[in-house]
Design a protein around this motif. Structure first.
Motif, mmCIF file in Angstrom:
data_model
loop_
_atom_site.group_PDB
_atom_site.id
_atom_site.type_symbol
_atom_site.label_atom_id
_atom_site.label_comp_id
_atom_site.label_asym_id
_atom_site.label_seq_id
_atom_site.Cartn_x
_atom_site.Cartn_y
_atom_site.Cartn_z
ATOM 1 N N ARG A 182 -0.199 -2.574 -126.527
ATOM 2 C CA ARG A 182 -0.472 -4.018 -126.614
ATOM 3 C C ARG A 182 0.808 -4.837 -126.654
ATOM 4 O O ARG A 182 0.786 -6.038 -126.936
ATOM 5 C CB ARG A 182 -1.299 -4.330 -127.858
ATOM 6 C CG ARG A 182 -2.779 -4.028 -127.718
ATOM 7 C CD ARG A 182 -3.106 -2.606 -128.044
ATOM 8 N NE ARG A 182 -4.543 -2.329 -127.888
ATOM 9 C CZ ARG A 182 -5.058 -1.113 -127.960
ATOM 10 N NH1 ARG A 182 -4.276 -0.065 -128.196
ATOM 11 N NH2 ARG A 182 -6.354 -0.928 -127.798
ATOM 12 N N GLY A 183 1.942 -4.211 -126.381
ATOM 13 C CA GLY A 183 3.215 -4.915 -126.409
ATOM 14 C C GLY A 183 3.722 -5.183 -127.807
ATOM 15 O O GLY A 183 4.564 -6.057 -128.016
ATOM 16 N N LEU A 184 3.244 -4.419 -128.783
ATOM 17 C CA LEU A 184 3.612 -4.619 -130.177
ATOM 18 C C LEU A 184 4.491 -3.468 -130.653
ATOM 19 O O LEU A 184 4.210 -2.300 -130.383
ATOM 20 C CB LEU A 184 2.357 -4.706 -131.047
ATOM 21 C CG LEU A 184 1.389 -5.841 -130.677
ATOM 22 C CD1 LEU A 184 0.072 -5.682 -131.427
ATOM 23 C CD2 LEU A 184 2.005 -7.207 -130.966
ATOM 24 N N GLY A 185 5.544 -3.800 -131.383
ATOM 25 C CA GLY A 185 6.506 -2.803 -131.812
ATOM 26 C C GLY A 185 6.225 -2.244 -133.194
ATOM 27 O O GLY A 185 5.208 -2.555 -133.832
ATOM 28 N N ILE A 186 7.156 -1.442 -133.680
ATOM 29 C CA ILE A 186 7.001 -0.787 -134.977
ATOM 30 C C ILE A 186 6.971 -1.807 -136.117
ATOM 31 O O ILE A 186 6.188 -1.674 -137.061
ATOM 32 C CB ILE A 186 8.130 0.245 -135.192
ATOM 33 C CG1 ILE A 186 7.926 1.428 -134.235
ATOM 34 C CG2 ILE A 186 8.154 0.736 -136.633
ATOM 35 C CD1 ILE A 186 9.013 2.485 -134.305
ATOM 36 N N LYS A 187 7.799 -2.836 -136.029
ATOM 37 C CA LYS A 187 7.772 -3.864 -137.074
ATOM 38 C C LYS A 187 6.426 -4.577 -137.095
ATOM 39 O O LYS A 187 5.883 -4.893 -138.163
ATOM 40 C CB LYS A 187 8.902 -4.876 -136.864
ATOM 41 C CG LYS A 187 9.017 -5.893 -137.998
ATOM 42 C CD LYS A 187 10.163 -6.865 -137.781
ATOM 43 C CE LYS A 187 11.501 -6.177 -137.954
ATOM 44 N NZ LYS A 187 12.626 -7.150 -137.892
ATOM 45 N N ASP A 188 5.852 -4.825 -135.909
ATOM 46 C CA ASP A 188 4.525 -5.444 -135.838
ATOM 47 C C ASP A 188 3.474 -4.531 -136.468
ATOM 48 O O ASP A 188 2.579 -4.996 -137.190
ATOM 49 C CB ASP A 188 4.136 -5.719 -134.381
ATOM 50 C CG ASP A 188 5.120 -6.638 -133.675
ATOM 51 O OD1 ASP A 188 5.441 -7.693 -134.240
ATOM 52 O OD2 ASP A 188 5.569 -6.284 -132.567
ATOM 53 N N LEU A 189 3.572 -3.238 -136.192
ATOM 54 C CA LEU A 189 2.640 -2.270 -136.756
ATOM 55 C C LEU A 189 2.635 -2.343 -138.273
ATOM 56 O O LEU A 189 1.566 -2.446 -138.905
ATOM 57 C CB LEU A 189 3.017 -0.852 -136.294
ATOM 58 C CG LEU A 189 2.439 0.324 -137.097
ATOM 59 C CD1 LEU A 189 0.931 0.343 -137.034
ATOM 60 C CD2 LEU A 189 3.035 1.636 -136.613
#
Length: 326
Positions: A182-189
């Motif tokens: 979804r274009g989301l990184g580890i920090k977003d997770l």
């Protein structure tokens, strides 16, 4: 639940800095914080008052609306497909196994009905849900941010696609991969997982951690033993109460950083939650958010803006009723 006045939502201090230049690859549409400035200037006020009133009468509303937004954006993007009712010809997303426990759809329906009276055929259901998700966080004591708007509603909703939602049994690699799609990184997770500071879960989502976990361990060794013992009492075998379960956080009606403190103590309810503290790629973020709540708030708000850009479509529609495709 921490109570904010309606005006706090409308005019609250924005805690997010430099987040409006975030671009998610999956989105081809351009969103704007002032999208309805000329066509429906009272849109956010109508949505916010509706959410505020519903939350006063039903304390489950904030967690349910926030979860609804996540589940919408993670399937086809933020297109309100999760709001569509099933028909004789099609089983919609809301009736997929992971979504059966979703609730409070009536709040979005009420906001939509009021907006159709004030600004007919103007405000999309997808934008209503995005604004409502921000509002329930702010009402619960969390951060406030400017919601980018201009989404259109999708015309497709399929229960079979809910298999693509990240499961509470996912390990860290599965979680990172799911968010990356979804274009989301580890920090977003790690930041967005903090949404589990609100809400309740039924036993079915975590009971596999309590008994016969593996050949070597009856109980998941990453779980605090005292918590495991309490959960085994709440979720007996056999369990005759389908509503049995536990809160995701010991301060489950307040949006705070207690979720991360519980992960450090081995008290994450889901295996996917506890996995965040068990891997070097995410552990440092858990520790940072547990130590600094204001940091968590800033990163959560930034990630919510980023999530809200996932899969945004330009060729959709503005539904007249959120439950039915035009």
């Amino acid at each position: 639940m921490a109570r904010f006045s309606p005006n706090t939502i409308f005019y609250g201090i924005i805690l997010v800095v430099s987040i409006f230049n975030v671009i998610v690859p999956q989105s081809n549409a351009t969103l704007n914080a002032h999208y309805y400035g000329e066509t429906c200037s009272q849109a956010e006020k109508i949505i916010s008052l509706t959410v505020y009133n519903a939350s006063i009468y039903d304390p489950k509303v904030p967690a349910r609306i926030l979860r609804m937004f996540f589940h919408d954006c993670f399937i086809r993007g933020c297109d309100a497909s999760v709001l569509v009712d099933s028909t004789a010809e099609n089983q919609a997303e809301k009736d997929g196994p992971p979504n059966i426990s979703l609730g409070s759809f009536y709040v979005i329906d009420q906001a939509k009905a009021k907006l159709e009276l004030a600004c007919p055929r103007t405000v999309s259901c997808a934008d209503i849900l995005a604004v409502a998700a921000r509002d329930v966080v702010a009402l619960s004591g969390g951060p406030y941010w400017n919601v980018l708007k201009g989404r259109k509603d999708g015309r497709v909703s399929k229960a079979s696609e809910t298999i693509n939602l990240p499961a509470p049994t996912f390990n860290i690699s599965q979680l990172i991969g799911s968010f990356a799609k979804r274009g989301l990184g580890i920090k977003d997770l790690v930041a967005l997982s903090g949404g589990h500071t609100l809400g309740f879960s039924h036993c079915s989502s975590f009971e596999a951690r309590l008994r016969n976990f593996s050949a070597l361990h009856d109980v998941d060794p990453s779980m605090n033993i005292e918590l495991a013992q309490n959960l085994r009492k709440k979720c007996p075998k056999p369990n005759k109460d389908p509503k049995a379960g536990d809160f995701l956080d010991s301060t489950s009606s307040a949006f705070d950083n207690n979720y991360y403190k519980r992960l450090i103590a081995g008290k994450g309810l889901f295996g996917s939650d506890q996995a965040l503290f068990g891997d070097y790629r995410t552990k440092w973020l858990v520790e940072s958010f547990a130590t600094d709540q204001s940091l968590f708030f800033r990163e959560f708000a930034a990630s919510m803006v980023k999530l809200g850009n996932v899969g945004v479509i330009e060729n959709g529609e503005v539904r007249l009723k959120c439950r039915v495709v035009n």
